[in-house]
Design an enzyme around this catalytic site. Structure first.
Site, PDB file in Angstrom:
ATOM      1  N   GLU A  76      37.452  36.267  46.144  1.00 50.91           N
ATOM      2  CA  GLU A  76      38.329  35.813  47.098  1.00 50.91           C
ATOM      3  C   GLU A  76      37.858  35.860  48.393  1.00 50.91           C
ATOM      4  O   GLU A  76      37.999  34.908  49.308  1.00 50.91           O
ATOM      5  CB  GLU A  76      39.872  36.124  47.132  1.00 50.91           C
ATOM      6  CG  GLU A  76      40.611  35.573  45.766  1.00 50.91           C
ATOM      7  CD  GLU A  76      42.107  35.902  45.908  1.00 50.91           C
ATOM      8  OE1 GLU A  76      42.791  35.294  45.301  1.00 50.91           O
ATOM      9  OE2 GLU A  76      42.401  36.770  46.644  1.00 50.91           O
ATOM     10  N   HIS A  92      25.483  46.409  24.411  1.00 52.04           N
ATOM     11  CA  HIS A  92      25.233  45.874  23.293  1.00 52.04           C
ATOM     12  C   HIS A  92      25.890  44.301  23.141  1.00 52.04           C
ATOM     13  O   HIS A  92      25.988  43.531  21.855  1.00 52.04           O
ATOM     14  CB  HIS A  92      26.289  46.587  22.105  1.00 52.04           C
ATOM     15  CG  HIS A  92      25.901  48.136  21.843  1.00 52.04           C
ATOM     16  ND1 HIS A  92      24.871  48.509  21.158  1.00 52.04           N
ATOM     17  CD2 HIS A  92      26.054  48.985  22.649  1.00 52.04           C
ATOM     18  CE1 HIS A  92      24.856  49.639  20.927  1.00 52.04           C
ATOM     19  NE2 HIS A  92      25.446  50.142  22.210  1.00 52.04           N
ATOM     20  N   LYS A 134      48.050  25.616  44.188  1.00 59.19           N
ATOM     21  CA  LYS A 134      49.363  25.604  44.364  1.00 59.19           C
ATOM     22  C   LYS A 134      50.147  24.461  45.136  1.00 59.19           C
ATOM     23  O   LYS A 134      51.238  24.168  44.649  1.00 59.19           O
ATOM     24  CB  LYS A 134      49.772  26.764  45.487  1.00 59.19           C
ATOM     25  CG  LYS A 134      49.257  28.444  44.663  1.00 59.19           C
ATOM     26  CD  LYS A 134      49.493  29.455  45.744  1.00 59.19           C
ATOM     27  CE  LYS A 134      49.063  30.930  45.041  1.00 59.19           C
ATOM     28  NZ  LYS A 134      49.287  31.996  45.969  1.00 59.19           N
TER      29      LYS A 134
END
Length: 484
Positions: free
Chosen positions: A327, A356, A470
């Protein structure tokens, strides 16, 4: 090569700097920019001003996160605010059985770091005495997931029923709801569902603590709800973006509910800030980290950072850092309005787990990564690997050392292997895993992105890309509701 502070905190950049890596000439080429960046940090501390920074509403906005480590009258963290936190801590310890922390973004990620480091995985399985009287803790509000929310409600209701059969009082649940506006969809939808369900549960007493915008003249939705219902409130202050709020009430309310050492945490951040006031890049941990990572990206193409702490309970630190870096620095336009599409991509890894899996890509994939390790020098209650099966030579050969020692051998082996194949890596070392050193690390990372924002000439404190979805989502939800 490393920078070590008096506290024992160390930044080892030997595998990031030198021949074939970021060079002194690279850093020297930024000398003027680094001076300007450092001057900008001093102005930020003194006046809260960052060039070209605007709020999401397009208005000038102060940047105040660097004030948070200093508990003083008139500061966001003051003697009065810490007293209020202590009152919450005392109340949680005495009168609360369960805390449900509801938040998203920094309001979840930061709180999860504090919980993991202090409490660990089995906090809720401990007895009240083992928890020091502090309540059990659950997290919600960080996704709009009907199954997990329903499971949490069912779990709490069953817990209350079991308590009743054993002659206990009603289950006392504190909902710690964190939203600056009270309009955060993810958090508030979960809050309303849980609040409604528990209020209807005969064996549950519910109380709410709201962490929200403190403005009383022009109350936000959550602030007004708190006033109308008589809920206790704490502050999501102006001038502190969500990814920096771990150092204010947003993070410290959860810390108070579990007995985390808030003073030591802020002291660690404060001492790190003092170290970061050094104008010499080689003695300033945040400026040095920013300069090396910026040079690695812009001059050597290493624009992906793998944050790889060694320790299970540090995974949430890596997840917190993902938000911080993404951000803060992922910006389409610079401060002059020029399209730059700047940003280094952060990735989560944990050692030894991801040795791994991801390490194959780190070791032989594209030359576009820095692997940033975090290690703990001294573990509490370090366990010795026993010679449990002496007849099995391969197992017997690894006995006699502690798990902490084996963990560090694995980390060092990974670092050496990466370095041998021109893979940049570095290491932050915390002397111990405690509140003080955690405060040092997190604050240094926060200040690093502030420095890098200046070097890249982008606003490290806004998040216009987050606001974009938004604006689209709100009308879509209204359309959905209209069809019901």
């Amino acid at each position: 090569m490393s920078l070590k502070l008096k506290s024992g905190f160390e930044f080892d950049y030997d595998n990031l700097f030198g021949d074939g890596k970021v060079t002194k000439a690279d850093i020297d080429s930024y000398a003027d920019d680094l001076k300007k960046a450092h001057a900008a940090m001093n102005v930020m501390r003194e006046k809260g001003f960052i060039k070209a920074h605007l709020s999401k509403d397009g208005e000038p906005e102060k940047v105040l996160f660097s004030q948070l480590p200093y508990v003083e009258e008139g500061h966001l963290n003051s003697p009065a605010s810490l007293k209020h936190l202590q009152e919450l801590s005392d109340h949680a310890k005495k009168d609360v059985d369960v805390v449900v922390s509801l938040g998203i973004g920094g309001s979840f990620l930061g709180n999860k770091v504090l919980f993991d480091v202090h409490c660990g995985s089995f906090w809720n399985a401990k007895s009240d005495e083992e928890r020091g009287g502090f309540p059990k803790v659950y997290f919600s509000g960080n996704n709009i997931d009907p199954r997990s929310t329903g499971d949490l409600i069912n779990h709490l209701q069953k817990m209350a029923e079991v308590g009743k059969t054993h002659g206990k009082d009603k289950l006392k649940v504190l909902l710690l709801v964190i939203s600056k506006s009270g309009g955060t969809l993810d958090t508030m939808s979960n809050f309303m569902v849980i609040y409604d369900a528990l209020k209807k549960s005969a064996n549950v007493d519910v109380e709410v603590v709201a962490v929200t915008d403190p403005n009383t003249e022009k109350m936000t939705l959550l602030k007004k709800l708190a006033a109308d219902h008589g809920w206790d409130t704490f502050a999501v202050p102006d001038g502190v973006g969500g990814r920096f709020t771990i150092f204010c009430d947003v993070g410290l309310t959860l810390a108070a509910c579990v007995g985390f050492d808030i003073k030591a945490f802020l002291d660690g951040a404060k001492d790190m800030d003092e170290a970061c006031k050094n104008e010499d890049v080689w003695q300033n941990p945040a400026m040095l980290n920013a300069a090396l990572k910026f040079a690695a990206s812009e001059k050597h193409g290493r624009d992906i950072e793998v944050m790889m702490p060694y320790g299970d309970y540090l995974k949430s630190v890596s997840e917190w850092y993902i938000q911080l870096l993404a951000e803060s620095l992922g910006k389409q336009y610079d401060k002059d309005g020029k399209e730059v599409c700047y940003g280094r991509t952060p990735l989560v890894a944990v050692g030894t787990t991801d040795m791994h899996s991801q390490t194959q890509q780190h070791q032989e994939g594209k030359l576009d990564k820095i692997v940033q390790f975090v290690k703990i020098a001294k573990w509490d209650n370090d366990l010795v690997i026993p010679d449990a099966f002496p007849e099995a030579k391969k197992l017997s050969d690894i006995s006699g050392v502690t798990m902490g020692e084996a963990l560090e051998v694995a980390r060092q082996s990974n670092a050496d292997a990466l370095a041998s194949n021109n893979r940049y890596n570095a290491c932050f070392t915390l002397p111990e895993l405690n509140a003080y050193h955690l405060g040092e690390l997190l604050y240094m990372l926060a200040m690093s992105v502030a420095y890098e924002g200046e070097l890249a000439n982008v606003d490290a404190f806004n998040q216009p890309g987050v606001e974009a979805y938004k604006r689209i989502m709100g009308p879509k939800l209204q359309e959905l509701k209209a069809k019901k």
